[in-house]
Design a protein around this motif. Sequence first.
Motif, PDB file in Angstrom:
ATOM      1  N   CYS A  57       0.767  -1.129  -0.002  1.00 48.74           N
ATOM      2  CA  CYS A  57      -0.015  -0.052   0.071  1.00 48.74           C
ATOM      3  C   CYS A  57       0.910   1.262  -0.082  1.00 48.74           C
ATOM      4  O   CYS A  57       1.991   1.380   0.941  1.00 48.74           O
ATOM      5  CB  CYS A  57      -0.840   0.099   1.244  1.00 48.74           C
ATOM      6  SG  CYS A  57      -1.683   1.634   1.736  1.00 48.74           S
TER       7      CYS A  57
ATOM      8  N   PHE B  38       0.379   4.234   0.857  1.00 45.74           N
ATOM      9  CA  PHE B  38       0.045   4.981   2.019  1.00 45.74           C
ATOM     10  C   PHE B  38       0.847   4.488   3.189  1.00 45.74           C
ATOM     11  O   PHE B  38       1.266   5.282   4.099  1.00 45.74           O
ATOM     12  CB  PHE B  38      -1.365   5.189   2.408  1.00 45.74           C
ATOM     13  CG  PHE B  38      -2.234   5.883   1.319  1.00 45.74           C
ATOM     14  CD1 PHE B  38      -2.326   7.265   1.524  1.00 45.74           C
ATOM     15  CD2 PHE B  38      -2.776   5.231   0.345  1.00 45.74           C
ATOM     16  CE1 PHE B  38      -2.958   7.792   0.530  1.00 45.74           C
ATOM     17  CE2 PHE B  38      -3.910   5.791  -0.671  1.00 45.74           C
ATOM     18  CZ  PHE B  38      -3.744   7.096  -0.708  1.00 45.74           C
ATOM     19  N   CYS B  39       0.662   3.217   3.366  1.00 46.43           N
ATOM     20  CA  CYS B  39       1.604   2.372   4.347  1.00 46.43           C
ATOM     21  C   CYS B  39       3.006   2.640   4.125  1.00 46.43           C
ATOM     22  O   CYS B  39       3.849   2.963   5.173  1.00 46.43           O
ATOM     23  CB  CYS B  39       1.254   0.899   4.391  1.00 46.43           C
ATOM     24  SG  CYS B  39      -0.048   0.273   5.014  1.00 46.43           S
TER      25      CYS B  39
ATOM     26  N   HIS C  47      -2.793  -0.790   8.475  1.00 40.56           N
ATOM     27  CA  HIS C  47      -3.528  -0.499   7.292  1.00 40.56           C
ATOM     28  C   HIS C  47      -5.064  -0.810   7.226  1.00 40.56           C
ATOM     29  O   HIS C  47      -5.631  -1.863   7.860  1.00 40.56           O
ATOM     30  CB  HIS C  47      -3.227  -1.701   6.023  1.00 40.56           C
ATOM     31  CG  HIS C  47      -3.606  -1.676   4.785  1.00 40.56           C
ATOM     32  ND1 HIS C  47      -3.522  -0.632   3.928  1.00 40.56           N
ATOM     33  CD2 HIS C  47      -4.800  -2.139   4.171  1.00 40.56           C
ATOM     34  CE1 HIS C  47      -4.179  -0.713   2.917  1.00 40.56           C
ATOM     35  NE2 HIS C  47      -4.924  -1.850   3.042  1.00 40.56           N
TER      36      HIS C  47
ATOM     37  N   HIS D  55      -6.034   3.235   1.473  1.00 44.50           N
ATOM     38  CA  HIS D  55      -5.987   3.413   2.967  1.00 44.50           C
ATOM     39  C   HIS D  55      -6.535   4.637   3.307  1.00 44.50           C
ATOM     40  O   HIS D  55      -6.301   5.770   2.783  1.00 44.50           O
ATOM     41  CB  HIS D  55      -4.386   3.611   3.144  1.00 44.50           C
ATOM     42  CG  HIS D  55      -3.783   3.605   4.507  1.00 44.50           C
ATOM     43  ND1 HIS D  55      -2.995   2.707   4.970  1.00 44.50           N
ATOM     44  CD2 HIS D  55      -4.360   4.150   5.581  1.00 44.50           C
ATOM     45  CE1 HIS D  55      -2.608   2.840   6.166  1.00 44.50           C
ATOM     46  NE2 HIS D  55      -3.446   3.964   6.645  1.00 44.50           N
TER      47      HIS D  55
HETATM   48 ZN   LIG Z   1      -2.143   0.971   3.849  1.00 43.55          ZN
END
Ligand SMILES: [Zn+2]
Length: 328
Positions: A180, A182-183, A224, A287
């Motif tokens: 991900c 965003f992660c 997440h 996310h």
């Molecule tokens: Zn994420």
Amino acid sequence: MELRKDPITRSWVICGDEPEPAASAASFCPFCPESGLPLQIVATSPTVNGSPWSARAVVHPHPLYGIDGEPGRSGNGLYDTMRPVGAHEVLVENARHDRHLWNADDREIEEYLALCGQRIQDLKGDTRFKYISVFKNYGSMSGQEFDHPTSEIVATTFVPRRVLYELRAAREHYRIKERCVFCDILQQEQEQKLRMVEVRGEYMASCPYAPRVPYETWIAPRNHEAYFERTALRSGAMRDFAALLRRTLFRIRTIADGFHMVLHTSPNTVHRSETMGFWKTIEDDYHWHLEILPILGAKAKSYTFKEVYYSPVSSETAAAILRERPTE
Ligand SMILES: [Zn+2]
Ligand SMILES: [Zn+2]
Ligand SMILES: [Zn+2]
């Protein structure tokens, strides 16, 4: 009012000649419990502090979107149009006229956040809707509509442009890296600590690396989760988020006159969008997060229409200043 699709960017806009709103002479607030105005109440959260209620959703008094019928998408040569079918509600954040998200009790803010989750979940049950937006405009330059502490929720038959960009980019990052995006960002920000404003429990507030406006700040869960409503409806999961939201808005209000705030969560995946790969990886690739875009009076120019966003304050400086700001 009608929805029109930009044939180049493929994004929808709502467009029409609206009569100038009659200057309302009403000196009382329609959202205060004692107003007695006949509002169409959609949902109410139980009281936590002795007020009649802690948060509630009502149908917007002048909705941009109408709940009845089908969008009836049609074409005219190059151009696509559809009726503005959707839901448009006001989220009254607090029964008290002077209790904002930066000076209310965390328990009250938690109730408001749970109500957001509940309304998103409920509106996603209507298969006509592809996306549910929650946003707030605060301050005279933000397009704020009401004096009472309120946000808005809009359910639309399309996914708004900015979210669509994010969804496409997140899916592409996942396709290549199986992670991900965003992660990945959250992890780097937590390691570098350059743009981090505050970590509280499961959540982090930080200034994005490439901000659109000075002091732009995002709040996201550190672990997440694609769906805001899933977190919001889990008992106790919003406590730290409520406190972090309150403290972050307090910091930002010491710097900016107003702000836009927008929640980004996964779309209504009952629509098996072919162009989005039938949402096969959305659980892992998207996310949820909250974006806060401050409006700086003196620097408001930087917020007006620009082909390339320009921020006269770097994210690192912004985060350093925000960290030092009072939080209550
Ligand atoms: Zn994420
Ligand atoms: Zn009021
Ligand atoms: Zn976003």
